[in-house]
Design an enzyme around this catalytic site. Structure first.
Site, PDB file in Angstrom:
ATOM      1  N   CYS A 129      36.998  32.313  35.556  1.00 46.96           N
ATOM      2  CA  CYS A 129      38.297  32.636  34.961  1.00 46.96           C
ATOM      3  C   CYS A 129      38.535  34.151  34.998  1.00 46.96           C
ATOM      4  O   CYS A 129      39.621  34.616  35.346  1.00 46.96           O
ATOM      5  CB  CYS A 129      38.352  32.128  33.514  1.00 46.96           C
ATOM      6  SG  CYS A 129      39.945  32.390  32.692  1.00 46.96           S
ATOM      7  N   CYS A 130      37.496  34.917  34.652  1.00 49.59           N
ATOM      8  CA  CYS A 130      37.608  36.381  34.695  1.00 49.59           C
ATOM      9  C   CYS A 130      37.903  36.866  36.110  1.00 49.59           C
ATOM     10  O   CYS A 130      38.656  37.823  36.298  1.00 49.59           O
ATOM     11  CB  CYS A 130      36.323  37.029  34.192  1.00 49.59           C
ATOM     12  SG  CYS A 130      36.086  36.957  32.402  1.00 49.59           S
ATOM     13  N   CYS A 212      41.053  39.331  26.349  1.00 49.55           N
ATOM     14  CA  CYS A 212      42.035  38.247  26.324  1.00 49.55           C
ATOM     15  C   CYS A 212      41.994  37.553  24.957  1.00 49.55           C
ATOM     16  O   CYS A 212      40.945  37.496  24.303  1.00 49.55           O
ATOM     17  CB  CYS A 212      41.726  37.238  27.429  1.00 49.55           C
ATOM     18  SG  CYS A 212      42.033  37.862  29.099  1.00 49.55           S
ATOM     19  N   CYS A 215      39.310  34.905  24.103  1.00 50.15           N
ATOM     20  CA  CYS A 215      37.934  35.376  24.295  1.00 50.15           C
ATOM     21  C   CYS A 215      37.566  36.520  23.359  1.00 50.15           C
ATOM     22  O   CYS A 215      36.523  37.157  23.543  1.00 50.15           O
ATOM     23  CB  CYS A 215      37.731  35.819  25.743  1.00 50.15           C
ATOM     24  SG  CYS A 215      37.968  34.484  26.934  1.00 50.15           S
ATOM     25  N   CYS A 240      32.655  41.028  32.209  1.00 52.76           N
ATOM     26  CA  CYS A 240      33.507  40.117  32.970  1.00 52.76           C
ATOM     27  C   CYS A 240      33.304  40.256  34.473  1.00 52.76           C
ATOM     28  O   CYS A 240      33.774  39.426  35.238  1.00 52.76           O
ATOM     29  CB  CYS A 240      34.972  40.364  32.625  1.00 52.76           C
ATOM     30  SG  CYS A 240      35.527  42.037  32.988  1.00 52.76           S
TER      31      CYS A 240
END
Length: 244
Positions: A129-130, A212, A215, A240
Site C-alpha cells: 500500500c505504501c 496517513c 496508519c 514505509c
C-alpha cells in the site's frame, strides 16, 4: 487544548534558553540549504508537512533557494493535514510547491483485490500500500531531480540513529540531504514557535508523528514519538520504504 487527554503526548514546553539555543542551529540550516541550492541543479524537497518539514520549508522560502517543495497526497491523509496544504500555499505564495498523487487505477485495484484496510494484515501488504500511495508517486516526483531533501532526524527512530547530513540515494543515482539530521525535538519546536510557523493541528491532539489517517494514532506521554505510526507492527519495521 481542553479536549486533550492528560496522558497523551503534548507539544514540548519551551523556555528562553531553548529559543536562544536555536539561533546557532538556525544559522547552520540556512547555510546548508544555500549549499545544496548552490551545488545542485534540480533539488527537490519531499515534505510530509510534519513540523520538521515546515521548518525546512520556511527556510527555503525565506532564503529564496531554488528548491522545489512537494508533498505526497496519498488519498488517505487526515483532514487536518489537507488543511495544512492550503496553509502552505497561502503563507508561501512564491514557493514552488507541488502535490503528487497515487496512480488511481492501482490504488483502486489494491482496495478491491486486497481490501481497503488490508495493510493491517501483514507488513508485506502494508508496504505494498505504501508503495502505491507513496513510493511510486515519489519516484515520479524525483525522476528529473539530481538530489532530494528530507526532514529526517536521528532522534526520531531506532532506524535513523546513524543518519548523516549527506548521503547517496543509490537506487536513483542522486544525492540525498537531511538538513536537520542533528536537530532535537526541542530544536524543531523552538523554531516553529519562535517564528509562528503553521503546523498540523493533530500535534495539539497528541500526534507527534503524522502519516496517513488509518496508519497513525495519538501516543502517550513517554512513548517513542513514532509509536503511533503503524502501531500494530514491530518498531524495527516502521518505515514505509521512502528512505530505504
Amino acid at each position: 487544548m481542553s479536549f486533550l487527554k492528560p496522558d497523551l503526548w503534548k507539544i514540548p514546553r519551551l523556555d528562553a534558553r531553548d529559543f536562544a539555543k536555536i539561533t546557532e542551529k538556525e544559522t547552520a540550516l540556512f547555510q546548508r540549504i544555500a549549499q545544496i541550492a548552490q551545488h545542485q541543479q534540480n533539488a527537490k524537497f519531499a515534505s510530509s508537512l510534519a513540523v520538521e518539514d515546515m521548518v525546512i520549508t520556511d527556510v527555503i522560502a525565506k532564503s529564496k533557494a531554488k528548491i522545489v517543495v512537494f508533498t505526497l497526497e496519498t488519498g488517505r491523509l487526515n483532514p487536518e493535514t489537507l488543511e495544512l496544504v492550503d496553509m502552505v500555499k497561502t503563507n508561501y505564495p512564491d514557493l514552488d510547491f507541488q502535490l503528487y498523487t497515487p496512480n488511481s487505477e492501482k490504488a483502486l485495484a489494491y482496495d478491491e483485490q486486497k481490501g481497503r484496510y488490508a495493510f493491517y494484515e501483514s507488513v508485506e501488504l502494508r508496504r505494498e500500500c505504501c508503495f502505491i500511495r507513496k513510493i511510486e508517486p515519489l519516484n515520479r516526483a524525483l525522476q528529473d531531480a539530481d538530489c532530494w531533501l528530507t526532514g529526517q532526524r536521528r532522534e526520531q527512530s531506532v532506524t535513523r540513529t546513524e543518519l548523516p547530513f549527506h548521503e547517496q540515494d543509490e537506487s536513483r543515482g542522486i544525492d540525498k540531504y537531511n538538513p536537520i539530521f542533528d536537530w532535537s525535538e526541542l530544536d524543531v519546536w523552538a523554531y516553529i514557535l519562535k517564528y509562528d510557523i503553521p503546523y498540523n493541528r493533530l500535534y495539539q491532539q497528541g500526534y507527534p508523528s503524522i502519516g496517513c489517517e488509518p496508519c497513525t494514532k495519538a501516543v502517550k506521554v513517554g512513548e517513542d514519538i513514532r509509536a503511533g505510526r503503524w502501531w500494530w507492527e514491530n518498531k524495527d519495521s516502521k518505515e514505509c520504504g521512502l528512505h530505504k
